[in-house]
Scaffold this motif. Structure first.
Motif, PDB file in Angstrom:
ATOM      1  N   ARG A  34      57.603  30.312  52.092  1.00 35.88           N
ATOM      2  CA  ARG A  34      56.299  31.629  52.686  1.00 35.88           C
ATOM      3  C   ARG A  34      56.768  31.571  53.872  1.00 35.88           C
ATOM      4  O   ARG A  34      56.537  32.368  54.443  1.00 35.88           O
ATOM      5  CB  ARG A  34      54.778  30.797  52.200  1.00 35.88           C
ATOM      6  CG  ARG A  34      53.671  32.105  52.827  1.00 35.88           C
ATOM      7  CD  ARG A  34      52.373  30.709  53.257  1.00 35.88           C
ATOM      8  NE  ARG A  34      52.700  30.085  51.414  1.00 35.88           N
ATOM      9  CZ  ARG A  34      51.870  29.368  51.700  1.00 35.88           C
ATOM     10  NH1 ARG A  34      51.638  27.836  51.765  1.00 35.88           N
ATOM     11  NH2 ARG A  34      51.756  29.015  50.493  1.00 35.88           N
ATOM     12  N   LEU A  37      59.150  34.258  54.418  1.00 32.36           N
ATOM     13  CA  LEU A  37      59.046  35.453  54.577  1.00 32.36           C
ATOM     14  C   LEU A  37      58.198  35.915  55.033  1.00 32.36           C
ATOM     15  O   LEU A  37      58.353  37.474  56.526  1.00 32.36           O
ATOM     16  CB  LEU A  37      58.118  35.628  52.470  1.00 32.36           C
ATOM     17  CG  LEU A  37      59.039  35.670  51.549  1.00 32.36           C
ATOM     18  CD1 LEU A  37      57.966  35.442  50.600  1.00 32.36           C
ATOM     19  CD2 LEU A  37      59.930  36.875  51.440  1.00 32.36           C
ATOM     20  N   LEU A  38      57.798  34.970  56.007  1.00 33.16           N
ATOM     21  CA  LEU A  38      56.526  35.680  57.411  1.00 33.16           C
ATOM     22  C   LEU A  38      57.215  35.819  58.748  1.00 33.16           C
ATOM     23  O   LEU A  38      57.273  36.846  59.062  1.00 33.16           O
ATOM     24  CB  LEU A  38      55.084  34.630  57.413  1.00 33.16           C
ATOM     25  CG  LEU A  38      54.713  34.129  57.022  1.00 33.16           C
ATOM     26  CD1 LEU A  38      53.405  33.255  56.781  1.00 33.16           C
ATOM     27  CD2 LEU A  38      53.398  35.541  56.698  1.00 33.16           C
ATOM     28  N   ASP A  41      59.294  39.498  57.857  1.00 32.73           N
ATOM     29  CA  ASP A  41      57.883  40.591  57.710  1.00 32.73           C
ATOM     30  C   ASP A  41      57.500  40.688  59.602  1.00 32.73           C
ATOM     31  O   ASP A  41      57.968  41.551  59.799  1.00 32.73           O
ATOM     32  CB  ASP A  41      56.667  39.513  57.130  1.00 32.73           C
ATOM     33  CG  ASP A  41      55.899  41.065  56.978  1.00 32.73           C
ATOM     34  OD1 ASP A  41      56.076  42.323  56.676  1.00 32.73           O
ATOM     35  OD2 ASP A  41      54.188  40.466  57.199  1.00 32.73           O
ATOM     36  N   CYS A  42      57.324  39.834  60.037  1.00 31.66           N
ATOM     37  CA  CYS A  42      57.024  40.285  61.634  1.00 31.66           C
ATOM     38  C   CYS A  42      58.962  40.275  61.955  1.00 31.66           C
ATOM     39  O   CYS A  42      58.390  41.394  63.430  1.00 31.66           O
ATOM     40  CB  CYS A  42      56.755  38.695  61.731  1.00 31.66           C
ATOM     41  SG  CYS A  42      55.103  38.213  61.155  1.00 31.66           S
ATOM     42  N   GLY A 108      51.839  38.840  46.901  1.00 31.47           N
ATOM     43  CA  GLY A 108      52.728  37.844  46.730  1.00 31.47           C
ATOM     44  C   GLY A 108      52.472  36.958  46.046  1.00 31.47           C
ATOM     45  O   GLY A 108      52.964  35.530  46.644  1.00 31.47           O
ATOM     46  N   LYS A 113      52.743  36.009  51.676  1.00 36.26           N
ATOM     47  CA  LYS A 113      51.863  36.852  52.225  1.00 36.26           C
ATOM     48  C   LYS A 113      52.596  38.060  53.032  1.00 36.26           C
ATOM     49  O   LYS A 113      53.687  37.320  53.895  1.00 36.26           O
ATOM     50  CB  LYS A 113      50.917  37.103  52.541  1.00 36.26           C
ATOM     51  CG  LYS A 113      50.694  35.842  53.422  1.00 36.26           C
ATOM     52  CD  LYS A 113      48.883  35.946  54.310  1.00 36.26           C
ATOM     53  CE  LYS A 113      49.289  34.886  55.945  1.00 36.26           C
ATOM     54  NZ  LYS A 113      47.665  35.031  55.383  1.00 36.26           N
ATOM     55  N   THR A 114      53.342  39.304  53.369  1.00 37.79           N
ATOM     56  CA  THR A 114      53.496  39.778  53.863  1.00 37.79           C
ATOM     57  C   THR A 114      53.129  40.844  54.990  1.00 37.79           C
ATOM     58  O   THR A 114      52.651  42.159  54.694  1.00 37.79           O
ATOM     59  CB  THR A 114      55.034  40.842  53.332  1.00 37.79           C
ATOM     60  OG1 THR A 114      54.195  41.662  52.395  1.00 37.79           O
ATOM     61  CG2 THR A 114      55.950  39.932  53.004  1.00 37.79           C
ATOM     62  N   HIS A 116      53.420  43.015  57.259  1.00 40.63           N
ATOM     63  CA  HIS A 116      53.398  43.256  58.012  1.00 40.63           C
ATOM     64  C   HIS A 116      53.892  45.467  57.041  1.00 40.63           C
ATOM     65  O   HIS A 116      53.550  45.563  57.050  1.00 40.63           O
ATOM     66  CB  HIS A 116      54.425  42.955  59.061  1.00 40.63           C
ATOM     67  CG  HIS A 116      54.566  42.974  60.472  1.00 40.63           C
ATOM     68  ND1 HIS A 116      54.509  43.157  61.809  1.00 40.63           N
ATOM     69  CD2 HIS A 116      53.249  42.027  61.176  1.00 40.63           C
ATOM     70  CE1 HIS A 116      54.361  42.502  62.713  1.00 40.63           C
ATOM     71  NE2 HIS A 116      53.037  41.477  62.353  1.00 40.63           N
ATOM     72  N   ALA A 117      54.268  44.760  56.260  1.00 44.23           N
ATOM     73  CA  ALA A 117      54.728  44.890  55.094  1.00 44.23           C
ATOM     74  C   ALA A 117      53.697  46.068  54.723  1.00 44.23           C
ATOM     75  O   ALA A 117      53.920  47.385  54.229  1.00 44.23           O
ATOM     76  CB  ALA A 117      55.657  44.382  54.139  1.00 44.23           C
ATOM     77  N   HIS A 118      52.399  45.314  54.227  1.00 42.82           N
ATOM     78  CA  HIS A 118      51.498  45.872  53.786  1.00 42.82           C
ATOM     79  C   HIS A 118      50.415  46.599  54.845  1.00 42.82           C
ATOM     80  O   HIS A 118      50.044  47.600  54.261  1.00 42.82           O
ATOM     81  CB  HIS A 118      50.608  44.760  52.442  1.00 42.82           C
ATOM     82  CG  HIS A 118      51.225  44.166  51.652  1.00 42.82           C
ATOM     83  ND1 HIS A 118      51.576  43.590  51.385  1.00 42.82           N
ATOM     84  CD2 HIS A 118      50.655  44.932  50.103  1.00 42.82           C
ATOM     85  CE1 HIS A 118      52.311  43.127  50.173  1.00 42.82           C
ATOM     86  NE2 HIS A 118      51.391  43.736  49.721  1.00 42.82           N
TER      87      HIS A 118
END
Length: 325
Positions: A34, A37-38, A41-42, A108, A113-114, A116-118
């Protein structure tokens, strides 16, 4: 035939994403994955410049309210969608009429959770539809297994209904598609407004895994292996009954739901979930449309560089306009 961009993406996912939650080699905890991924993503996906966010506190989580603040969006004066509860009773009827809202449950795998992508995907839909969005930032497994995420989404939906006066669409992708459909079933059971339509992208709808086991084992999914799918499933269930409709909405009572659009790729482990849901919805008398795009991976509409993602967005926008605007 898949675009060259899709072929490259599938290769990257097979080499990078799929092994990350598999048990082969060095196994990372879900919490470590997690965090990684965060960070990715950022770092690599910029937040949409025009997207403003307000936070509505909930008991254990929060509800995010997304609004586009640019010349292509409705201004606050033009879009009085949110009315303070104290003013709702006395507000003129004309002011209660609001533009469209998307109640979007992010996916996710129940564990990640992502944002920025969402946010980029949701912002693109909001711009096309002149809409606002409400996004529950629910608790995640394995620290918070079922029913915590479901309860957070249900509470967020109650807060949304207390604030929004216009038409809305319930959306969700992957695990968020599971939570979105489970939410619709619970809302219908409680006599709540279920909105004008629903859109589910690559939804995980049957955690009991009652489908075609041969098809599941033979799927050439560039994102998930059966092992990683079971790992995420176990982290979320933690002993809960997988046939509970709040966990596996495929097995719920589906009559009386608003029109549903189902989108998935043909290389997904979860493809059978979407196909069976389309059949069950039609059998229950629900208006349902489904599109299964050849050679596409899990939640492919979020990969904005794919031509197929542009096609998916057009399908979504067209569907929502037909039933909600």
């Amino acid at each position: 035939m898949a675009s060259w961009q899709a072929k490259v993406l599938n290769s990257i996912l097979s080499l990078v994403a799929r092994p990350s939650i598999n048990a082969q080699g060095v196994r990372l905890s879900l919490a470590d994955i997690r965090l990684r991924l965060l960070a990715l993503d950022c770092r690599y996906l910029a937040w949409p410049k025009a997207l403003a966010v307000d936070e509505i506190p909930l008991t254990h989580s929060k509800l995010l309210h997304y609004r586009l603040n640019d010349e292509n969006s409705l201004s606050q004066a033009e879009a009085p969608a949110l009315i303070p509860e104290a003013e709702q009773a006395s507000a003129p009827e004309a002011k209660r009429r609001a533009p469209l809202a998307l109640f979007y449950v992010r996916g996710g795998g129940f564990c990640f959770k992502t944002p920025h992508a969402h946010a980029r995907f949701i912002a693109a839909l909001c711009r096309e539809l002149d809409a606002e969005a409400f996004v529950p930032d629910y608790r995640l497994a394995p620290e918070h297994p079922f029913p915590a995420p479901f309860e957070d989404v249900l509470e967020a939906f109650g807060q949304f209904l207390a604030r929004w006066q216009g038409p809305f669409v319930v959306m969700g992708d992957s695990a968020g598609g599971n939570l979105a459909m489970a939410l619709l079933l619970e809302a219908k059971k409680r006599g709540l407004n279920t909105g004008q339509a629903a859109v589910l992208l690559s939804p995980a709808l049957d955690l009991a895994i009652t489908g075609d086991s041969e098809q599941l084992l033979e799927a050439d999914d560039p994102f998930f292996t059966v092992e990683s799918l079971l790992r995420l499933r176990g982290a979320y269930l933690r002993g809960a009954n997988p046939m509970d409709p709040r966990v596996s909405p495929l097995h719920g009572k589906l009559d009386g739901l608003p029109p549903v659009l189902l989108l998935a790729g043909t290389r997904e482990l979860l493809l059978d979930d979407a196909r069976r849901m389309a059949q069950r919805l039609a059998g229950a008398g629900v208006t349902v449309e489904s599109r299964f795009i050849a050679n596409m991976p899990h939640v492919f509409p979020l990969f904005e560089l794919l031509p197929e993602a542009a096609l998916a967005k057009a399908l979504i926008v067209n569907f929502i306009r037909r039933y909600s605007l």
